[in-house]
Design a protein around this motif. Structure first.
Motif, mmCIF file in Angstrom:
data_model
loop_
_atom_site.group_PDB
_atom_site.id
_atom_site.type_symbol
_atom_site.label_atom_id
_atom_site.label_comp_id
_atom_site.label_asym_id
_atom_site.label_seq_id
_atom_site.Cartn_x
_atom_site.Cartn_y
_atom_site.Cartn_z
ATOM 1 N N GLU A 335 0.821 -1.211 0.000
ATOM 2 C CA GLU A 335 0.000 0.000 0.000
ATOM 3 C C GLU A 335 0.856 1.262 0.000
ATOM 4 O OE1 GLU A 335 -3.811 0.202 2.265
ATOM 5 O OE2 GLU A 335 -3.016 -1.618 3.233
ATOM 6 N N THR A 336 2.163 1.116 0.111
ATOM 7 C CA THR A 336 3.031 2.289 0.215
ATOM 8 C C THR A 336 4.122 2.353 -0.845
ATOM 9 O OG1 THR A 336 4.456 1.118 1.798
ATOM 10 C CG2 THR A 336 2.660 2.466 2.705
ATOM 11 N N GLU A 337 4.415 1.238 -1.520
ATOM 12 C CA GLU A 337 5.494 1.225 -2.502
ATOM 13 C C GLU A 337 5.042 0.556 -3.797
ATOM 14 O OE1 GLU A 337 9.035 -0.569 -1.071
ATOM 15 O OE2 GLU A 337 9.050 0.522 0.825
ATOM 16 N N ALA A 338 5.538 1.063 -4.911
ATOM 17 C CA ALA A 338 5.271 0.434 -6.211
ATOM 18 C C ALA A 338 6.081 -0.847 -6.338
ATOM 19 C CB ALA A 338 5.629 1.390 -7.341
ATOM 20 N N GLY A 339 5.492 -1.847 -6.978
ATOM 21 C CA GLY A 339 6.184 -3.101 -7.198
ATOM 22 C C GLY A 339 7.283 -2.971 -8.237
ATOM 23 N N PRO A 340 8.198 -3.945 -8.318
ATOM 24 C CA PRO A 340 9.347 -3.842 -9.229
ATOM 25 C C PRO A 340 8.965 -3.805 -10.698
ATOM 26 C CG PRO A 340 9.215 -6.036 -8.220
ATOM 27 C CD PRO A 340 8.244 -5.166 -7.493
ATOM 28 N N VAL A 341 7.965 -4.575 -11.132
ATOM 29 C CA VAL A 341 7.560 -4.553 -12.543
ATOM 30 C C VAL A 341 6.927 -3.208 -12.880
ATOM 31 C CG1 VAL A 341 6.040 -5.580 -14.282
ATOM 32 C CG2 VAL A 341 7.280 -7.046 -12.675
ATOM 33 N N THR A 342 6.055 -2.730 -12.005
ATOM 34 C CA THR A 342 5.425 -1.425 -12.217
ATOM 35 C C THR A 342 6.464 -0.328 -12.331
ATOM 36 O OG1 THR A 342 3.352 -2.046 -11.124
ATOM 37 C CG2 THR A 342 3.911 0.295 -11.156
ATOM 38 N N ARG A 343 7.444 -0.359 -11.448
ATOM 39 C CA ARG A 343 8.476 0.685 -11.475
ATOM 40 C C ARG A 343 9.317 0.602 -12.756
ATOM 41 N NH1 ARG A 343 10.102 4.226 -8.002
ATOM 42 N NH2 ARG A 343 8.802 3.347 -6.346
ATOM 43 N N ARG A 344 9.662 -0.595 -13.190
ATOM 44 C CA ARG A 344 10.451 -0.739 -14.418
ATOM 45 C C ARG A 344 9.661 -0.271 -15.631
ATOM 46 N NH1 ARG A 344 12.567 -6.644 -14.993
ATOM 47 N NH2 ARG A 344 13.522 -5.727 -16.866
ATOM 48 N N LEU A 345 8.387 -0.623 -15.679
ATOM 49 C CA LEU A 345 7.549 -0.189 -16.801
ATOM 50 C C LEU A 345 7.372 1.327 -16.793
ATOM 51 C CD1 LEU A 345 4.804 -2.960 -16.881
ATOM 52 C CD2 LEU A 345 6.496 -2.485 -18.657
ATOM 53 N N TYR A 346 7.179 1.893 -15.628
ATOM 54 C CA TYR A 346 7.036 3.341 -15.508
ATOM 55 C C TYR A 346 8.303 4.044 -15.997
ATOM 56 C CZ TYR A 346 6.364 7.952 -13.361
ATOM 57 O OH TYR A 346 6.246 9.304 -13.145
ATOM 58 N N ASP A 347 9.455 3.587 -15.539
ATOM 59 C CA ASP A 347 10.720 4.209 -15.945
ATOM 60 C C ASP A 347 10.929 4.086 -17.446
ATOM 61 O OD1 ASP A 347 11.217 4.861 -13.323
ATOM 62 O OD2 ASP A 347 12.597 3.187 -12.954
ATOM 63 N N GLU A 348 10.561 2.956 -18.017
ATOM 64 C CA GLU A 348 10.733 2.745 -19.453
ATOM 65 C C GLU A 348 9.805 3.655 -20.247
ATOM 66 O OE1 GLU A 348 12.906 0.571 -22.438
ATOM 67 O OE2 GLU A 348 13.073 0.564 -20.250
ATOM 68 N N LEU A 349 8.527 3.683 -19.859
ATOM 69 C CA LEU A 349 7.539 4.478 -20.592
ATOM 70 C C LEU A 349 7.826 5.968 -20.476
ATOM 71 C CD1 LEU A 349 4.848 4.691 -22.157
ATOM 72 C CD2 LEU A 349 3.683 4.751 -19.946
ATOM 73 N N VAL A 350 8.017 6.444 -19.266
ATOM 74 C CA VAL A 350 8.274 7.874 -19.057
ATOM 75 C C VAL A 350 9.608 8.270 -19.684
ATOM 76 C CG1 VAL A 350 8.679 9.650 -17.297
ATOM 77 C CG2 VAL A 350 6.809 8.010 -17.016
ATOM 78 N N GLY A 351 10.594 7.382 -19.620
ATOM 79 C CA GLY A 351 11.869 7.659 -20.269
ATOM 80 C C GLY A 351 11.726 7.844 -21.764
ATOM 81 N N ILE A 352 10.877 7.036 -22.382
ATOM 82 C CA ILE A 352 10.600 7.181 -23.818
ATOM 83 C C ILE A 352 9.915 8.518 -24.090
ATOM 84 C CG2 ILE A 352 9.132 6.308 -25.687
ATOM 85 C CD1 ILE A 352 9.720 3.470 -24.567
ATOM 86 N N GLN A 353 8.929 8.845 -23.288
ATOM 87 C CA GLN A 353 8.158 10.066 -23.520
ATOM 88 C C GLN A 353 9.008 11.315 -23.394
ATOM 89 O OE1 GLN A 353 5.138 9.214 -20.594
ATOM 90 N NE2 GLN A 353 3.726 8.371 -22.105
ATOM 91 N N TYR A 354 9.947 11.328 -22.449
ATOM 92 C CA TYR A 354 10.796 12.499 -22.238
ATOM 93 C C TYR A 354 12.114 12.433 -23.012
ATOM 94 C CZ TYR A 354 7.738 14.270 -18.554
ATOM 95 O OH TYR A 354 6.672 14.780 -17.847
#
Length: 367
Positions: A335-354
């Motif tokens: 309830e307080t931290e993002a899971g490892p897959v979610t974090r990796r996907l977020y970093d990949e997607l946002v990294g592409i966008q920026y």
């Protein structure tokens, strides 16, 4: 034909409208506190369909639409819209993320509501014009903000019967935004609603206002609910036919990670096909080497998933901490931290966008 305006043409347009700003004039915005709310920007695009064709469109300073009181958009919900974003990269350039996919989805929505379709050329050209004309509102690189772009098509003209409109407007406006859910990549809790977002054979797969109007009351009820001290960010909707499978999370799509490492998203004819979701499916498979699938996500089988999240243009990726279903509250990773897959996907997607991570071919349009 709709193309990006030249610098001279844009200066001429601003002069004719009596504007004293330029695309680089500073704006009085605290980028660090930017939320997701309406901010009026300088110029927006408008095109009218009449006598069987769209006109070339124009940029205007006026942010108020002038339409007939009999417009079908007002009485019969004949309208659709889109949402996409532009990003400032580290080198100062501008990226628009997958506008061709938004153009294609808008055409599907238009077909469903008997509205004239917008070509890729006109859609992407209009988006480019609006982004270029409002460049000063694009949040700086590193602030986490972006320029949210809202294209729409509405039925207008004098009418009273239940029929398709005699005329239509295609518009595009934009505004700077921060995170849709406060806290960025912080898990949010959600509660299952007793209401349906869309009918089994209705307009759920189209991006039309009626679907969102139907979600206002259950969304408000979810946010006002407190159970054992827990608050909820929004409602989760089950499939309207059997009420056994997860479909959407508020105004976003749902995803989950199984215990054996598969990336799963729901499949249903009443789910809006999220461009972010399909981007994540691709990235999970091709960048994280995960098996992916679209299939049934049963609400009574949540123990089979280690992570879950909501995804969409506005939300980007929001980890789901837990889901309240009846008297049961199921926690996924935390309830307080993002899971490892979610974090990796977020970093990949946002990294592409920026522009910090190499994008798959065709995903980025540069201005």
């Amino acid at each position: 034909m709709v193309a990006t305006l030249s610098a001279d043409a844009l200066r001429h347009l601003r002069h004719n409208q009596g504007m004293t700003t330029t695309p680089t004039t500073p704006v009085d915005i605290d980028w660090s506190t930017l939320g997701f709310s309406y901010i009026r920007t300088d110029l927006r695009y408008l095109s009218r369909w009449k006598d069987g064709a769209w006109d070339a469109g124009t940029l205007t300073e006026d942010n108020v639409l002038h339409i007939s009181e009999g417009s079908t958009a007002l009485h019969y919900g004949q309208q659709c819209f889109e949402g996409l974003k532009a990003y400032r990269t580290k080198d100062g350039s501008i990226h628009i993320f997958r506008p061709d996919q938004n153009a294609a989805r808008m055409r599907r929505s238009c077909r469903r509501l008997l509205m004239p379709e917008i070509s890729d050329e006109q859609f992407i050209g209009a988006v480019k014009q609006v982004v270029q004309a409002n460049e000063r509102f694009i949040p700086p690189y590193g602030t986490g903000g972006s320029l949210y772009i809202r294209p729409y098509v509405i039925g207008v003209g004098d009418n009273i019967g239940v029929r398709s409109a005699p005329e239509f407007l295609f518009g595009v406006f934009c505004l700077p935004v921060g995170p849709y859910f406060k806290g960025g990549l912080t898990p949010q809790n959600f509660i299952v609603s007793d209401y349906d977002r869309a009918a089994p054979n209705g307009t759920g797969a189209a991006k039309v206002g009626g679907n969102y109007a139907a979600s206002l009351m259950p969304g408000q009820q979810a946010k006002q609910t407190v159970i054992e001290g827990r608050h909820f960010a929004d409602a989760i909707y089950l499939d309207p036919e059997t009420h056994t499978k997860i479909e959407e999370v508020g105004a976003a799509n749902f995803y989950a990670v199984t215990r054996d490492g598969r990336f799963v998203t729901p499949r249903s004819p009443s789910i809006l096909a999220s461009i972010t979701k399909y981007s994540l499916l691709y990235l999970a498979e091709h960048r994280l080497n995960m098996p992916v699938e679209e299939g049934d996500v049963y609400i009574d089988r949540l123990d089979g998933y280690t992570e879950a999240g909501a995804c969409g243009t506005a939300a980007v990726i929001t980890p789901i901490g837990g889901i309240q279903y009846g008297d049961e509250f199921h926690v996924f990773y935390s309830e307080t931290e993002a899971g490892p897959v979610t974090r990796r996907l977020y970093d990949e997607l946002v990294g592409i966008q920026y522009g910090d991570v190499e994008a798959p071919e065709g995903w980025i349009v540069k201005i």
